[in-house]
Write a protein that holds these residues in place. Structure first.
Motif, mmCIF file in Angstrom:
data_model
loop_
_atom_site.group_PDB
_atom_site.id
_atom_site.type_symbol
_atom_site.label_atom_id
_atom_site.label_comp_id
_atom_site.label_asym_id
_atom_site.label_seq_id
_atom_site.Cartn_x
_atom_site.Cartn_y
_atom_site.Cartn_z
ATOM 1 N N ILE A 73 -7.438 -3.669 -3.106
ATOM 2 C CA ILE A 73 -7.659 -2.759 -1.978
ATOM 3 C C ILE A 73 -6.520 -1.754 -1.896
ATOM 4 O O ILE A 73 -5.483 -1.906 -2.550
ATOM 5 N N ASN A 74 -6.714 -0.729 -1.071
ATOM 6 C CA ASN A 74 -5.710 0.315 -0.908
ATOM 7 C C ASN A 74 -4.838 0.043 0.316
ATOM 8 O O ASN A 74 -5.300 -0.477 1.333
ATOM 9 N N TYR A 75 -3.571 0.425 0.193
ATOM 10 C CA TYR A 75 -2.630 0.341 1.307
ATOM 11 C C TYR A 75 -2.170 1.755 1.641
ATOM 12 O O TYR A 75 -2.128 2.632 0.778
ATOM 13 N N ALA A 100 -0.165 -3.292 5.369
ATOM 14 C CA ALA A 100 0.743 -4.086 4.545
ATOM 15 C C ALA A 100 0.046 -5.406 4.219
ATOM 16 O O ALA A 100 -0.869 -5.818 4.938
ATOM 17 N N PRO A 101 0.448 -6.081 3.149
ATOM 18 C CA PRO A 101 -0.252 -7.309 2.745
ATOM 19 C C PRO A 101 -0.396 -8.348 3.845
ATOM 20 O O PRO A 101 -1.416 -9.028 3.936
ATOM 21 N N ASN A 102 0.621 -8.496 4.704
ATOM 22 C CA ASN A 102 0.581 -9.555 5.718
ATOM 23 C C ASN A 102 0.439 -9.035 7.150
ATOM 24 O O ASN A 102 0.583 -9.799 8.100
ATOM 25 N N THR A 136 4.388 -4.182 14.234
ATOM 26 C CA THR A 136 3.984 -4.709 12.926
ATOM 27 C C THR A 136 4.984 -4.279 11.853
ATOM 28 O O THR A 136 6.087 -3.800 12.160
ATOM 29 N N GLU A 137 4.572 -4.440 10.612
ATOM 30 C CA GLU A 137 5.418 -4.069 9.473
ATOM 31 C C GLU A 137 4.614 -3.173 8.546
ATOM 32 O O GLU A 137 3.421 -3.402 8.334
ATOM 33 N N ASN A 138 5.255 -2.134 8.018
ATOM 34 C CA ASN A 138 4.544 -1.238 7.093
ATOM 35 C C ASN A 138 4.755 -1.682 5.650
ATOM 36 O O ASN A 138 5.382 -2.719 5.380
ATOM 37 N N LEU A 139 4.244 -0.891 4.727
ATOM 38 C CA LEU A 139 4.276 -1.255 3.309
ATOM 39 C C LEU A 139 5.704 -1.316 2.767
ATOM 40 O O LEU A 139 5.985 -2.032 1.800
ATOM 41 N N GLU A 140 6.622 -0.575 3.402
ATOM 42 C CA GLU A 140 8.032 -0.594 2.990
ATOM 43 C C GLU A 140 8.823 -1.696 3.692
ATOM 44 O O GLU A 140 10.056 -1.708 3.646
ATOM 45 N N LYS A 141 8.099 -2.600 4.368
ATOM 46 C CA LYS A 141 8.697 -3.718 5.104
ATOM 47 C C LYS A 141 9.565 -3.259 6.274
ATOM 48 O O LYS A 141 10.481 -3.967 6.726
#
Length: 394
Positions: free
Chosen positions: A270-272, A305-307, A378-383
């Motif tokens: 999937i896309n993030y 983000a994954p989580n 929350t948290e983004n793709l860059e943590k």
């Protein structure tokens, strides 16, 4: 037993708008202790049934079991859903409810099948259920005061379709969730059952249950107004890859339904992306099922983000099964920046993959609950820790 409950029910209905604790303490009618306890039980059970079991509540003749039995019973909306799923998969021939309880599921099944055999080991519950079935006009239910774990094998051989709602409390009345801790233990008796539907607690690990039960070809995660109420597993003789069906009943009587399979979920790509114009939060049934990639793939939305389990898109996705929001700002977890994007100090706070709880964030930011704004920490793709300031899509 039934005559005493009828008397208690009559008194309970007369005082349904009275403070039950004050009524018991004063006991102005000088009711004896045993009857007074039954009156209290009927009063409390009726309060629990008012919204949960409306058809039973409005029937003045219905007698209720103790409040715990009402609490543990299905709601009317989920009972009817189970009955529909049962018939769609096993047909409308005679079926057996191995764990009758107060009888709500047997009642729902009897409306769509030729007949139901209700089995309950508690003699008082069985007696009350038989009385209620008659009051409710369901004449196609046979009541057996038996323990399903001690039934002869010949009984199972004579019947094909079974419903089970295992008892989920131990001898000390503590809640239990594992299949092997429930009564009856389905792992021990499942080899006797041709076709069955079993209901378990929402706390159960779905993947572990599929592994333990085997031969499951459908699992239903059933939520009512975004709260998961029960897990259903269906088994037939033939073994298939299990289809996972997530259903969420909305307050307007509509349903959100989403289907997927774990095998496909694991293999999806999937896309993030960063938060865009719209933010989506899947409903509780989908989150419980863990359809995190499948939901993104089917509705063509990107995951933050994954989580984090929040999703985003530039264009509005009308049919997304969950809550949809317009994203008005994306902030760092910084009090000054967040408050500068809120016209007042009110917001509804949720967290996804964030170290603080909503109450802690509310206190840290000095916010009050409510209002039109929704904050997702929350948290983004860059943590990076971020806060999305949103408004509900109307």
């Amino acid at each position: 037993m039934v005559q005493q409950l009828k008397q208690a029910n009559e008194i309970a209905r007369q005082i349904q708008d009275v403070d039950i604790q004050a009524f018991i303490l004063k006991n102005q009618k000088k009711i004896d202790t045993h009857l007074l306890r039954l009156v209290a039980d009927q009063w409390l059970s009726r309060q629990k049934a008012k919204n949960k079991l409306p058809s039973w509540f409005i029937n003045e003749g219905v007698l209720f079991p103790p409040p715990l039995s009402v609490e543990q019973a299905s709601s009317e909306i989920t009972a009817h859903y189970k009955a529909q799923v049962f018939v769609a998969n096993f047909g409308n021939k005679k079926c057996v409810d191995l764990t009758g309880g107060m009888g709500l599921d047997s009642w729902a099944l009897s409306k769509v099948t030729e007949s139901v055999t209700y089995i309950e080991q508690n003699a008082d519950l069985a007696q009350v259920a038989a009385y209620n079935f008659d009051v409710l006009g369901q004449k196609n239910i046979e009541v057996l005061n038996e323990n399903s774990t001690t039934l002869k094998q010949s009984f199972y051989e004579k019947n094909s379709n079974f419903y089970i709602d295992p008892h989920r409390r131990d001898n000390a009345k503590n809640k239990v969730f594992k299949i092997e801790d429930c009564e009856p233990n389905l792992l021990i008796i499942k080899h006797l059952l041709d076709n069955y539907m079993v209901k378990f607690s929402p706390m159960l690990d779905i993947k572990l249950a599929l592994e333990q039960l085997k031969n499951i070809y459908q699992a239903h995660i059933v939520a009512v107004e975004n709260e998961v109420k029960e897990l259903l597993f269906l088994s037939k003789n033939e073994s298939k890859s299990a289809k996972i069906i997530c259903v969420n009943f909305l307050s307007n009587n509509n349903q959100q339904i989403f289907e997927f399979e774990y095998q496909n979920e694991e293999n999806l790509s999937i896309n993030y992306s960063k938060p865009s114009n719209y933010i989506y939060e899947p409903n509780a049934a989908i989150l419980k099922a863990g359809a995190f990639k499948s939901i993104a793939n089917q509705f063509k939305v990107n995951k933050l983000a994954p989580n984090s389990h929040l999703y985003t898109s530039e264009e509005m996705v009308e049919s997304f099964p969950g809550r949809s929001f317009i994203c008005e700002a994306v902030c760092k977890f910084d009090k000054k920046e967040i408050l500068s994007n809120l016209p007042n100090q009110k917001a509804n706070i949720s967290t996804r993959n964030f170290p603080l709880k909503p109450e802690e964030i509310k206190k840290k930011l000095g916010l009050q609950d409510g209002g039109d704004y929704y904050l997702f920490a929350t948290e983004n793709l860059e943590k990076q820790k971020i806060v999305l300031i949103c408004k509900k899509v109307i």
